[in-house]
Design an enzyme around this catalytic site. Structure first.
Site, PDB file in Angstrom:
ATOM      1  CG  ASP A 463      -0.107  -0.011   2.522  1.00 11.46           C
ATOM      2  OD1 ASP A 463       0.891  -0.756   2.592  1.00 11.46           O
ATOM      3  OD2 ASP A 463      -0.478   0.694   3.472  1.00 11.46           O
ATOM      4  NE  ARG A 467       0.881   4.320   5.921  1.00 12.88           N
ATOM      5  CZ  ARG A 467      -0.094   4.880   5.234  1.00 12.88           C
ATOM      6  NH1 ARG A 467      -0.019   6.172   4.914  1.00 12.88           N
ATOM      7  NH2 ARG A 467      -1.144   4.184   4.851  1.00 12.88           N
ATOM      8  CD  GLU A 469      -0.627   0.786   6.332  1.00 10.60           C
ATOM      9  OE1 GLU A 469      -1.697   0.360   5.896  1.00 10.60           O
ATOM     10  OE2 GLU A 469      -0.449   1.958   6.716  1.00 10.60           O
ATOM     11  CD1 TRP A 527      -8.844  -4.002   1.988  1.00  9.33           C
ATOM     12  CD2 TRP A 527     -10.780  -3.056   1.420  1.00  9.33           C
ATOM     13  NE1 TRP A 527      -8.647  -2.645   1.948  1.00  9.33           N
ATOM     14  CE2 TRP A 527      -9.822  -2.030   1.609  1.00  9.33           C
ATOM     15  CE3 TRP A 527     -12.066  -2.692   1.054  1.00  9.33           C
ATOM     16  CZ2 TRP A 527     -10.113  -0.684   1.442  1.00  9.33           C
ATOM     17  CZ3 TRP A 527     -12.367  -1.353   0.893  1.00  9.33           C
ATOM     18  CH2 TRP A 527     -11.402  -0.361   1.080  1.00  9.33           C
ATOM     19  CD  GLU A 737      -2.852   6.625   2.600  1.00  7.24           C
ATOM     20  OE1 GLU A 737      -3.407   5.714   3.226  1.00  7.24           O
ATOM     21  OE2 GLU A 737      -1.794   7.175   2.998  1.00  7.24           O
ATOM     22  CG  HIS A 758      -1.469   4.718  -0.868  1.00  8.90           C
ATOM     23  ND1 HIS A 758      -0.935   4.394   0.355  1.00  8.90           N
ATOM     24  CD2 HIS A 758      -2.646   4.069  -0.936  1.00  8.90           C
ATOM     25  CE1 HIS A 758      -1.775   3.600   1.002  1.00  8.90           C
ATOM     26  NE2 HIS A 758      -2.818   3.383   0.233  1.00  8.90           N
TER      27      HIS A 758
END
Length: 964
Positions: A463, A467, A469, A527, A737, A758
């Site tokens: 994603d 960062r 993530e 998702w 993003e 993103h």
């Protein structure tokens, strides 16, 4: 007539692959031939032993009457492990020509688990702390006889590793073995090391870091998700000319130490102390008496799978474009591009000099480097010099997302640009697509989309790359996959990732939010639907029925999971959902858009059940195709009953509600009304969107499909917030993003969740390829075997566009230009495919092909099978080859005359403007007003305005009349 040529032979998507684990590999090839309309009539595949003796083949298909040339399955006896095979193909075309390819090769890997003799090893815990941050060095000396015919290493790690033989790096692959769902599946790699061995003493070395295996991944930042001890597994097979074999394998006889990498994690970066280097550590003759012993540990072997994905490599290098000192006094490099990878630098400094590189994506409004959006990720590289002349270093076991680099500790007052180079890293997927047009801002958008894909396809579809993530979010992957497969060959990439998804799928069919699963949560609509949408899309783009069959049970399990939720099996009204994530119509303080969650969930339920039914039909499961076709029909009806009013309007007034109803064919007879209402909503908002992660990818597509391509184009070209070109106006070189990651005043949206790389909103790229440039495939035939070329042009806002896509059959190209009413369209269709070309606004009588008028006589140029007039223009059926169409367009752009020009006049009158402010306050303080003020009367007349706006204008006029 030129000769027929067979070219570009691939096995399992790869050229001459080494170490495949597929027992029945599939072969693909392309044709070229110097004439139009080439179609393959038959093929003959042959597979021989390593000696290439096709007089005694292992398998010969014989002549097969078929046009198949993509992923044709091997049909011979069982293949042997660790064996090289040679294959070739002969083809016959529809003109009776034949051609044989040059030989190609593939080599199998260890096909049986029992063939593994190596043990997992790690430094002995009694000598080296297993929990140390330092990377491990593992080595083994061995002797080799003369006359080596072939040598292969099969290796992997619980961690990430670099492999050396006799002091030389074995491969340019990075971050091996990649990130899989390690508890279920762990890739191993195959390396040809024949040329690295020598007669006599040899050595092999493994440099072993934490990687994804032991780094703190996910929101909890927990280390040891998969295990608390790094380990390596290696098996070297040496085959001699005399037919004998020897093997070197990891066991307790190996030696272990730590080295210069004293710390490395995915999120935080790497620390390297060059003073701790062990010169020659992977070479023969190195004295390792003071090294610790290795010990074997019990890690599973049955999870091992051969390499499936494209390996991560350095694919490009870029130099910094500037050095500057910020207002805060920091020395900063500007790479000129938001990239993913690492910095390699060369420095000459005294021993002990500490150089620190901190990586960030953007500068703040004051010009200082901005780290706030990294959250807990440090993205820091620390190098300690050894003081022995020029030293060159780049981190080994991490990757970083950045454009700007803050450098501390560099000797001297300035940073010499030639001392630094950015090494771009990502899964090394072959590039297959491109798009360009007459608007350079859109060209930059295309570059941003592709850079975003490269930066986020680092073994998994992450994603964000910067960062704390960097996770394989399923929702992001499914909305972007179609664009991704236009841009790059993603067959192996998504094959590997979908196998992880299937492995991590819950017993009840639920799908984790991220794959590999290191987050807490599962089964949100949009998702979890990646389980269905992604394998279907791979099938659509490559004709990969095997992957579809392999994932079918996973697809079905997801749909049945939805069906089991709540009391109504045809609606999804329960559970947690991300909804239209970060949509602009969300309530204050919320990330979830205003579109009702049951509407989003039921829409995706309908879509996935439809795709499941179609997959069942493709796979010959007719009973299940009918079963899920019926389920789809019932879900669609439930959606209509609940979310579409009796008058044919969406019960929810959001843009995304309209988009999903149209995109998933849920509207039925109400579709024209819903499309018109969506168009009104867009225009009413000044040609701005309010959609989030689930609405945005389909927005332009449904507008174009329902006759509002002009509105879709204005959305694309909107450079005010929110819109794709807003970030371009702010200097973006990747997709953001958030639409307002950087606000007009230079402040940031938030520190919490504000990636500037993103890819999700880059899903508009699919529409640019398919609708603006017109390069599409026939809906009934997968893999671009049957093409649909229909450029919708630029609604008068672009003067030209062109695109290309390297399909499994060859390169497809489209290009168009408009000068006044004069339209030119060029297409290139690869051999063994056909195309329908739709020329909007054309008439048969005025059409020329390759400079020759077509006329009404019915005599067509070579390759053109038919030409017919339609209500859209002219349709031409063509075979392979290059064609140039030219014509004078008739009614090419739809015109709608409204009271827009009257509103523009009102806004020049102070008294009238007060009235407009009362009735249309949304225009003021938004880009809508600027659009109205700066557009020409002709543009306003052509683009029109919504029913609601017209009504408000009429109220303004009535008020002014009353005042008079």
């Amino acid at each position: 007539m030129a000769n027929l040529i067979v070219t570009d032979l691939t096995c399992e998507y790869r050229t001459n692959p080494l170490g495949i684990g597929v027992r029945r590999p599939r072969f693909s090839w392309k044709l070229e031939g110097g004439r139009r309309g080439i179609l393959q009539q038959a093929y003959r595949l042959a597979v021989a032993a390593e000696d290439g003796d096709f007089d005694r083949p292992i398998w010969d298909s014989g002549r097969v009457e078929s046009g198949e040339s993509v992923l044709v399955e091997y049909g011979g006896p069982e293949l042997a492990s660790r064996t090289k095979y040679v294959w070739r193909v002969k083809v016959w075309d529809d003109a009776g020509r034949e051609a044989a390819s040059e030989p190609a090769v593939f080599e199998t890997t260890l096909l049986e688990l029992s063939e593994w003799r190596a043990s997992w090893i790690t430094p002995a815990a009694s000598a080296i702390d297993p929990q140390t941050d330092a990377a491990f060095l593992l080595r083994k000396s061995f002797r080799v006889k003369g006359g080596v015919k072939a040598a292969r290493i099969y290796a992997t790690a619980a961690g990430v590793y670099e492999l050396y033989v006799n002091g030389q790096r074995v491969s340019d692959e990075e971050l091996s073995p990649g990130w899989t769902s390690y508890q279920y599946r762990l890739q191993y790699q195959t390396y040809d090391v024949t040329e690295l061995l020598k007669s006599g003493d040899n050595a092999v070395g493994i440099h072993l870091g934490d990687g994804w295996y032991r780094s703190g991944m996910g929101f909890e930042q927990l280390n040891y998700k998969y295990g608390d001890r790094r380990a390596a597994l290696l098996q070297l097979h040496i085959r001699y000319e005399d037919g004998t074999e020897e093997m070197v394998a990891t066991d307790a006889s190996w030696r272990a130490a730590t080295g210069p990498v004293t710390y490395s994690t995915i999120y935080n970066g790497e620390t390297y102390d060059a003073r701790l280097e062990r010169k020659g550590w992977s070479e023969a003759g190195y004295a390792d008496d003071d090294w610790a012993p290795a010990e074997t540990i019990d890690l599973p072997m049955d999870i091992l799978v051969p390499q499936e994905n494209w390996p991560v490599r350095v694919t490009e290098t870029i130099r910094p474009i500037a050095f500057f000192v910020t207002p805060a006094g920091d020395k900063v490099l500007d790479m000129g591009q938001n990239m993913v990878g690492r910095i390699r630098f060369t420095v000459e400094a005294p021993a002990g000099t500490t150089i620190v590189l901190r990586h960030a994506e953007v500068l703040d409004k004051d010009g200082n480097i901005y780290f706030g959006n990294l959250r807990f990720a440090k993205q820091t590289v620390t190098y300690i010099a050894k003081g022995e002349g020029k030293e060159t270093y780049a981190p080994r076991f991490t990757f970083l997302g950045f454009r700007y680099v803050k450098v501390e500790g560099w000797p001297g007052d300035e940073l010499p640009l030639d001392a630094f180079v950015g090494e771009v890293m990502h899964s090394d997927m072959p590039r297959t697509g491109d798009f360009s047009c007459s608007d350079e801002r859109v060209n930059q958008l295309q570059r941003n989309i592709q850079w975003g894909q490269r930066g986020n396809f680092v073994d998994v579809p992450t994603d964000c790359p910067q960062r704390d993530e960097r996770l394989g979010w399923t929702g992001d992957a499914q909305v972007f996959i179609a664009t991704a497969l236009y841009n790059f060959n993603g067959g192996p990439f998504f094959t590997k990732w979908l196998r992880d998804l299937k492995a991590e799928q819950r017993a009840d069919g639920g799908v984790p939010f991220v794959i590999p699963d290191v987050a807490d949560g599962h089964s949100s609509s949009g998702w979890g639907d990646a389980a269905v949408i992604c394998p279907w899309t791979v099938y659509r783009y490559y004709g990969d029925r095997r992957l579809l069959a392999e994932q079918y049970d996973s697809m079905k399990a997801w749909v049945e999971y939805i069906r089991a939720q709540g009391d109504n099996e045809y609606m999804w009204e329960t559970g947690f959902h991300f909804g239209d994530w970060v949509a602009l119509d969300a309530k204050e303080g919320s990330y979830v858009g205003a579109t009702p969650l049951p509407l989003v969930a039921t829409a995706y339920y309908a879509y996935s059940s439809r795709l499941l039914s179609e997959a069942a039909r493709v796979l010959g499961r007719d009973d299940e195709a009918a079963k899920y076709g019926e389920l789809h029909a019932r879900v669609v009806q439930a959606f209509r009953d609940e979310f579409i009013t009796k008058t044919g309007r969406m019960a929810s007034p959001t843009q995304t509600a309209h988009v999903l109803a149209l995109a998933f064919d849920l509207a039925g007879d109400a579709a024209p009304r819903i499309a018109r209402d969506l168009n009104d909503l867009i225009i009413e908002n000044g040609y701005h969107l309010t959609t989030g992660f689930l609405g945005t990818p389909y927005l332009c597509m449904v507008l174009s499909d329902h006759g509002y391509h002009d509105t879709a184009m204005r959305l694309l070209l909107q450079d005010g917030y929110p819109g794709w070109l807003y970030s371009i106006s702010k200097g973006a070189t990747t997709i953001w993003e958030h639409w307002d990651g950087i606000k007009p005043d230079g402040t940031f949206w938030s520190d919490d969740m504000n990636s500037f790389n993103h890819y999700a909103y880059g899903a508009v790229g699919e529409w640019m390829y398919r609708k603006v440039a017109g390069l599409d495939m026939d809906g009934a035939v997968p893999g671009f075997k049957r093409l649909h070329i229909e450029p919708l042009f630029g609604a008068g806002l672009l003067s030209r566009a062109k695109t290309s896509h390297l399909s499994m059959y060859g390169k497809i190209e489209t290009a168009w230009s408009i000068d006044g009413n004069r339209v030119q369209v060029q297409v290139s269709i690869p051999a063994n495919t056909t195309a329908r070309v739709v020329l909007r606004g054309a008439a048969v009588e005025g059409l020329s092909i390759d400079g020759q008028p077509v006329g009404a006589g019915g005599s067509y140029p070579a390759g053109v099978q038919s030409i017919a007039a339609t209500d859209r223009g002219v349709e031409a059926e063509i075979g392979s080859g290059e064609y140039r169409f030219a014509y004078e367009a008739v009614n090419l752009f739809r015109k709608r005359y409204t009271t827009s020009s009257r509103l523009l006049e009102l806004l020049t009158d102070e008294r009238a403007e007060r009235a407009v402010r009362r009735h249309m306050p949304h225009l003021f303080g938004s880009p809508s007003l600027n659009f109205l003020r700066t557009s020409t009367l002709r543009e306003l007349a052509e683009n029109g305005m919504s029913r609601v706006t017209r009504e408000m204008v009429e109220r303004v006029l009535e008020e002014l009349a009353e005042e008079k």
